[in-house]
Design a protein around this motif. Structure first.
Motif, PDB file in Angstrom:
ATOM      1  N   LEU A   1      43.897  28.992  34.384  1.00 35.25           N
ATOM      2  CA  LEU A   1      43.169  28.113  33.474  1.00 35.25           C
ATOM      3  C   LEU A   1      43.084  26.698  34.032  1.00 35.25           C
ATOM      4  N   ARG A   2      44.150  26.258  34.667  1.00 34.09           N
ATOM      5  CA  ARG A   2      44.199  24.886  35.183  1.00 34.09           C
ATOM      6  C   ARG A   2      43.172  24.667  36.292  1.00 34.09           C
ATOM      7  N   GLN A   3      42.939  25.705  37.115  1.00 32.58           N
ATOM      8  CA  GLN A   3      42.027  25.574  38.261  1.00 32.58           C
ATOM      9  C   GLN A   3      40.684  26.260  38.021  1.00 32.58           C
ATOM     10  N   PHE A   4      40.339  26.525  36.786  1.00 29.79           N
ATOM     11  CA  PHE A   4      39.127  27.290  36.468  1.00 29.79           C
ATOM     12  C   PHE A   4      37.905  26.662  37.142  1.00 29.79           C
ATOM     13  N   GLY A   5      37.191  27.497  37.913  1.00 25.61           N
ATOM     14  CA  GLY A   5      35.980  27.044  38.591  1.00 25.61           C
ATOM     15  C   GLY A   5      36.227  26.301  39.884  1.00 25.61           C
ATOM     16  N   ASP A   6      37.494  26.087  40.266  1.00 27.33           N
ATOM     17  CA  ASP A   6      37.782  25.329  41.495  1.00 27.33           C
ATOM     18  C   ASP A   6      38.977  25.937  42.212  1.00 27.33           C
ATOM     19  N   PHE A   7      38.933  27.268  42.397  1.00 23.87           N
ATOM     20  CA  PHE A   7      40.041  27.960  43.050  1.00 23.87           C
ATOM     21  C   PHE A   7      39.923  27.843  44.573  1.00 23.87           C
ATOM     22  N   ARG A   8      41.075  27.810  45.220  1.00 28.35           N
ATOM     23  CA  ARG A   8      41.078  28.043  46.658  1.00 28.35           C
ATOM     24  C   ARG A   8      40.843  29.536  46.903  1.00 28.35           C
ATOM     25  N   ARG A   9      40.402  29.858  48.102  1.00 24.23           N
ATOM     26  CA  ARG A   9      40.055  31.246  48.409  1.00 24.23           C
ATOM     27  C   ARG A   9      41.061  31.859  49.368  1.00 24.23           C
ATOM     28  N   LEU A  10      41.409  33.105  49.061  1.00 30.19           N
ATOM     29  CA  LEU A  10      42.244  33.919  49.945  1.00 30.19           C
ATOM     30  C   LEU A  10      41.307  34.909  50.639  1.00 30.19           C
TER      31      LEU A  10
ATOM     32  N   HIS B   1      28.401  41.422  37.675  1.00 34.30           N
ATOM     33  CA  HIS B   1      28.937  40.087  37.387  1.00 34.30           C
ATOM     34  C   HIS B   1      29.444  39.376  38.634  1.00 34.30           C
ATOM     35  N   ARG B   2      29.002  39.804  39.818  1.00 33.54           N
ATOM     36  CA  ARG B   2      29.534  39.234  41.064  1.00 33.54           C
ATOM     37  C   ARG B   2      29.253  37.741  41.198  1.00 33.54           C
ATOM     38  N   GLU B   3      28.103  37.273  40.727  1.00 33.08           N
ATOM     39  CA  GLU B   3      27.788  35.850  40.839  1.00 33.08           C
ATOM     40  C   GLU B   3      28.699  35.016  39.937  1.00 33.08           C
ATOM     41  N   MET B   4      28.957  35.497  38.734  1.00 32.37           N
ATOM     42  CA  MET B   4      29.863  34.788  37.836  1.00 32.37           C
ATOM     43  C   MET B   4      31.288  34.787  38.386  1.00 32.37           C
ATOM     44  N   LEU B   5      31.727  35.928  38.925  1.00 28.03           N
ATOM     45  CA  LEU B   5      33.079  36.009  39.495  1.00 28.03           C
ATOM     46  C   LEU B   5      33.241  35.077  40.676  1.00 28.03           C
ATOM     47  N   ALA B   6      32.210  34.945  41.490  1.00 27.54           N
ATOM     48  CA  ALA B   6      32.291  34.053  42.649  1.00 27.54           C
ATOM     49  C   ALA B   6      32.282  32.599  42.221  1.00 27.54           C
ATOM     50  N   GLU B   7      31.482  32.240  41.224  1.00 26.48           N
ATOM     51  CA  GLU B   7      31.350  30.846  40.809  1.00 26.48           C
ATOM     52  C   GLU B   7      32.581  30.343  40.077  1.00 26.48           C
ATOM     53  N   TYR B   8      33.118  31.157  39.146  1.00 23.13           N
ATOM     54  CA  TYR B   8      34.212  30.684  38.307  1.00 23.13           C
ATOM     55  C   TYR B   8      35.583  31.027  38.862  1.00 23.13           C
ATOM     56  N   PHE B   9      35.716  32.173  39.557  1.00 23.88           N
ATOM     57  CA  PHE B   9      37.046  32.647  39.952  1.00 23.88           C
ATOM     58  C   PHE B   9      37.205  32.814  41.457  1.00 23.88           C
ATOM     59  N   SER B  10      36.194  32.483  42.260  1.00 23.71           N
ATOM     60  CA  SER B  10      36.264  32.612  43.728  1.00 23.71           C
ATOM     61  C   SER B  10      36.565  34.030  44.166  1.00 23.71           C
ATOM     62  N   LEU B  11      36.168  35.018  43.342  1.00 25.73           N
ATOM     63  CA  LEU B  11      36.276  36.432  43.715  1.00 25.73           C
ATOM     64  C   LEU B  11      34.923  36.833  44.300  1.00 25.73           C
ATOM     65  N   ASP B  12      34.822  36.774  45.618  1.00 21.69           N
ATOM     66  CA  ASP B  12      33.546  36.997  46.292  1.00 21.69           C
ATOM     67  C   ASP B  12      33.378  38.469  46.623  1.00 21.69           C
ATOM     68  N   ILE B  13      32.294  39.048  46.125  1.00 21.10           N
ATOM     69  CA  ILE B  13      31.926  40.432  46.417  1.00 21.10           C
ATOM     70  C   ILE B  13      30.534  40.408  47.035  1.00 21.10           C
TER      71      ILE B  13
ATOM     72  N   GLU C   1      36.636  35.498  25.444  1.00 20.64           N
ATOM     73  CA  GLU C   1      37.428  36.703  25.656  1.00 20.64           C
ATOM     74  C   GLU C   1      37.349  37.176  27.106  1.00 20.64           C
ATOM     75  N   CYS C   2      36.187  37.013  27.710  1.00 20.52           N
ATOM     76  CA  CYS C   2      36.021  37.421  29.108  1.00 20.52           C
ATOM     77  C   CYS C   2      36.921  36.598  30.023  1.00 20.52           C
ATOM     78  N   PHE C   3      36.899  35.259  29.848  1.00 21.82           N
ATOM     79  CA  PHE C   3      37.723  34.397  30.696  1.00 21.82           C
ATOM     80  C   PHE C   3      39.204  34.655  30.451  1.00 21.82           C
ATOM     81  N   ASP C   4      39.569  34.819  29.168  1.00 18.85           N
ATOM     82  CA  ASP C   4      40.977  35.014  28.827  1.00 18.85           C
ATOM     83  C   ASP C   4      41.507  36.331  29.393  1.00 18.85           C
ATOM     84  N   THR C   5      40.790  37.422  29.167  1.00 19.95           N
ATOM     85  CA  THR C   5      41.266  38.733  29.640  1.00 19.95           C
ATOM     86  C   THR C   5      41.232  38.827  31.153  1.00 19.95           C
ATOM     87  N   PHE C   6      40.221  38.216  31.789  1.00 23.06           N
ATOM     88  CA  PHE C   6      40.180  38.252  33.259  1.00 23.06           C
ATOM     89  C   PHE C   6      41.384  37.526  33.848  1.00 23.06           C
TER      90      PHE C   6
END
Length: 738
Positions: A552-561, A604-616, A657-662
């Motif tokens: 939650l603290r880094q939402f939308g600005d995660f570093r990438r692994l 939802h790959r674009e949303m996952l990449a933008e908000y959570f840095s989960l790139d698919i 709910e989507c952000f919380d459960t993810f």
């Protein structure tokens, strides 16, 4: 109403029509010709079938504009040219029984036909018996005049013995396929890769390849070489100097007295087989495995054999390093089914597992006999480009010990007033609190055989950087995790809920605690000290809440692994679904479950990449994961389970709910790294011991310092995850009674 329903065209089944011949041929062509490299592979095989000793290839724009191959083979008869580009016209088969004895590359007669349907095809050929050459052009399998595009006959021309095939404007009539192949440099590199593999397997044939605008070829091989010489020329001196060679066959295996009972496993109806092997010794390393497999001189792929031979090197090479392996397997043609793939990329043959096992055993024996070994640094990740923990920075004693030795947290500790020296007239023994991190931890109280090794060894599984000696003061300072700026109301509400739900006393305990040690690795229990009290905590449960709040603290600005190489999404889902017992009760098959979850994530790959840095990627490869804590690397063994749970456990219909459960699922994935295997220390292998030590290091030097800075624990953790086990004041009362 009933009449309108009967006349509704959407309720009327559509009629079944016979497809047009041109559409059928174009669909079939798309299965055979995927890209210029696949077209070239078919042409090279035709040239080799024609017993050519020289093959010259010219390429323009990665093969999209021009792909020309010239050989000195036996040529094509003039009478055969009118039907040359028609489907299922071949000189290799006459009856179905011939298919079981096929020894040539091509046999279906679809390659040239497919090219004529997706490109402009021209052929110049001359046999040794004829005095002139003949030229023919084809469109959609029909012999035409190249200028008028009307039906025509073959024309006489000048030419050398052999055949020249010219393919121009590949995929000109399939714009979608053409747009997908816009990178001409990549297509040209694929062409060079195909030529390189065939040049190694056919060292007696001269190959050359050049661009149409270049005077010198990019690949040029002479016509009289051996396989090791070809490998040296095409793959470089570094591979050639480290090559080992071996020959394995069904006969030599039966004569080998050192084999115990493996020889009896191969049925007698498998026929004879022989293999020529060239593979690198342990002194060679590469970032990617080079695996060349030829079965009956046909270039094919076999993931099962590749994994088996790669496993031979698991105990020899460090993680992230791979060998070079060339395998030429000759099997009785009656035991091989070559008609299992449109491009002949795969074949099936009898007793594949037994033959693969014998080849792997032979390689292992050869490597063992050679007796070469190397010393490597171990790392915990399969990927090579993921940043490990930073170099530990030393903190001054002033930062380490504040007042009574307890660290103060900026926001929460500002309002806490400590007892001054004037107010405290006398300090009793049971009021004295050991908080200096210079004092020994729980782990250091156990004896070690060589203490100097413990002090000098690097952080387990972390490559560069040294871990502090056991019992030495902790000098790790977690990097600051800044709170991202987010304007989304849902994220602001979730952050506010965390602040409202924190337990004040438990927050103070965690902010001012001193780490004592890990008590039980199986139950994830650790000891911490606060003031004069000792607490037993479940560090896995605390870690799950911590990582949720860090997300939650880094939402939308995660570093990438970053994951290199990027694993396929569907392959990981298949692993997780196969291991999940609850999928057996589902009405869907496992393949349907995998497909459904993959579709949800790709949607939802674009949303996952933008908000959570989960790139698919569009092709379905996991390129990166969010990095929640700089010095804490999650265990990638649980990545398949994370991806599987994201499908059904995340509420994709509501934003909050989507952000919380993810974030809850992501936090659960990260917290699993704080759990240990059930094997005892005596049963643990050396590699497992290194992983166990690395996890312990992360928990002590990354996880607990992060809890001290960022965790706002809820009251629910007091129920069973944080328990007071001792109080110094109460212990003194017991001693006074004794």
């Amino acid at each position: 109403m009933s009449q309108e329903k009967e006349q509704d065209p959407s309720q009327t089944p559509k009629p079944i029509r016979r497809l047009e011949e041109s559409l059928i041929n174009r669909i079939a062509a798309g299965e055979i010709i995927h890209r210029p490299a696949s077209a070239l592979k078919e042409l090279i095989e035709n040239s080799l079938d024609a017993r050519s000793t020289s093959i010259r290839i010219t390429v323009k724009d990665g093969g999209m504009k021009l792909l020309q191959i010239q050989d000195n083979g036996c040529g094509i008869r003039k009478d055969d040219l009118p039907i040359l580009a028609e489907r299922f016209t071949t000189s290799k088969l006459s009856t179905f029984d011939d298919l079981s004895r096929i020894t040539t590359y091509g046999f279906r007669g679809e390659a040239l036909a497919s090219m004529s349907h997706v490109a402009h095809l021209s052929v110049i050929t001359k046999t040794k018996q004829e005095t002139i050459a003949w030229k023919a052009a084809y469109i959609d399998g029909i012999l035409v005049d190249p200028r008028t595009r009307q039906r025509s006959d073959v024309k006489a021309c000048a030419g050398n013995d052999g055949t020249t095939i010219i393919i121009e404007d590949l995929f000109y009539n399939t714009p979608t396929r053409l747009q997908a192949l816009r990178n001409t440099s990549e297509e040209y590199s694929r062409i060079l890769d195909v030529i390189t593999k065939y040049a190694i397997h056919n060292p007696k044939v001269s190959f050359s390849c050049k661009k149409s605008t270049s005077a010198s070829p990019d690949i040029a091989t002479p016509a009289s070489m051996t396989v090791p010489q070809a490998i040296r020329l095409l793959y470089g001196h570094s591979i050639a100097t480290q090559l080992l060679q071996d020959n394995v066959s069904s006969e030599t295996q039966k004569e080998d007295e050192d084999e115990e009972a493996v020889d009896d496993d191969l049925p007698t109806n498998a026929g004879t087989w022989s293999t020529e092997l060239h593979f690198t010794n342990p002194n060679y390393q590469a970032k990617k495995m080079v695996f060349l497999l030829f079965i009956n001189h046909r270039l094919v792929e076999s993931q099962r054999m590749k994994r088996s031979l790669e496993a031979v090197y698991h105990a020899i090479l460090p993680k992230g390093s791979f060998p070079f392996v060339y395998v030429s397997l000759e099997v009785d043609p009656r035991c091989v089914d070559v008609n299992v793939h449109p491009t002949k990329r795969e074949v099936h043959f009898l007793n594949e597992e037994e033959i693969t096992e014998r080849i792997a055993d032979a390689m292992q024996q050869k490597l063992a006999v050679q007796g070469q070994s190397r010393t490597f640094e171990y790392q915990t990740l399969l990927t090579s480009n993921v940043a490990g923990p930073s170099i530990l920075r030393k903190r001054s004693r002033k930062e380490e010990e504040d007042g009574n030795g307890e660290r103060q947290s900026g926001s929460e500790g500002a309002g806490m007033s400590s007892e001054t020296a004037q107010e405290q007239k006398k300090t009793y023994s049971y009021h004295k609190v050991r908080t200096s991190q210079k004092d020994r931890t729980l782990d250091s109280m156990f004896p070690v055989r060589n203490p100097t090794q413990v002090q000098d060894e690097p952080a387990p599984g972390k490559g560069k950087g040294k871990a502090p000696a056991e019992g030495a003061p902790t000098t790790t300072k977690s990097r600051e995790v800044k709170e991202s700026e987010c304007l989304l109301t849902s994220v602001k509400s979730l952050r506010q809920n965390v602040i409202k739900g924190k337990h004040r006393q438990l927050t103070e305990i965690l902010q001012k605690h001193t780490f004592v040690g890990i008590v039980d690795t199986h139950k994830c229990l650790s000891l911490i000290q606060y003031s004069t009290n000792l607490y037993l905590v479940n560090h896995s449960s605390l870690a799950e809440e911590l990582f949720y709040q860090l997300g939650l603290r880094q939402f939308g600005d995660f570093r990438r692994l970053k994951l290199e190489p990027a694993p396929p999404l569907k392959n990981l889902l298949e692993i997780a679904v196969e291991a999940e017992d609850s999928t057996k009760d589902s009405n869907l098959s496992k393949a349907q479950i995998v497909e459904k979850i993959a579709n949800v994530l790709l949607t939802h790959r674009e949303m996952l990449a933008e908000y959570f840095s989960l790139d698919i990627s569009e092709s379905g490869h996991i390129q990166s994961l969010p990095l929640l804590l700089r010095d804490y690397i999650p265990s990638l063994d649980f990545l398949p389970m994370l991806l599987m749970r994201l499908g059904p456990q995340v509420d994709w219909t509501s934003e909050m709910e989507c952000f919380d459960t993810f974030l809850r699922e992501l936090a659960y994935f990260y917290s699993l790294g704080a759990m240990f295997s059930q094997s005892s220390e005596s049963e643990m292998s050396k590699e497992e011991g290194l992983h166990d030590k690395a996890d312990r290091w992360q928990i002590q030097h990354a996880l607990f310092p992060a809890m001290r800075h960022y965790l706002l624990p809820p009251k629910s953790l007091l129920d069973q995850d944080v328990v007071q086990v001792a109080s110094l004041h109460d212990l003194y009362k017991v001693f006074e009674r004794c």
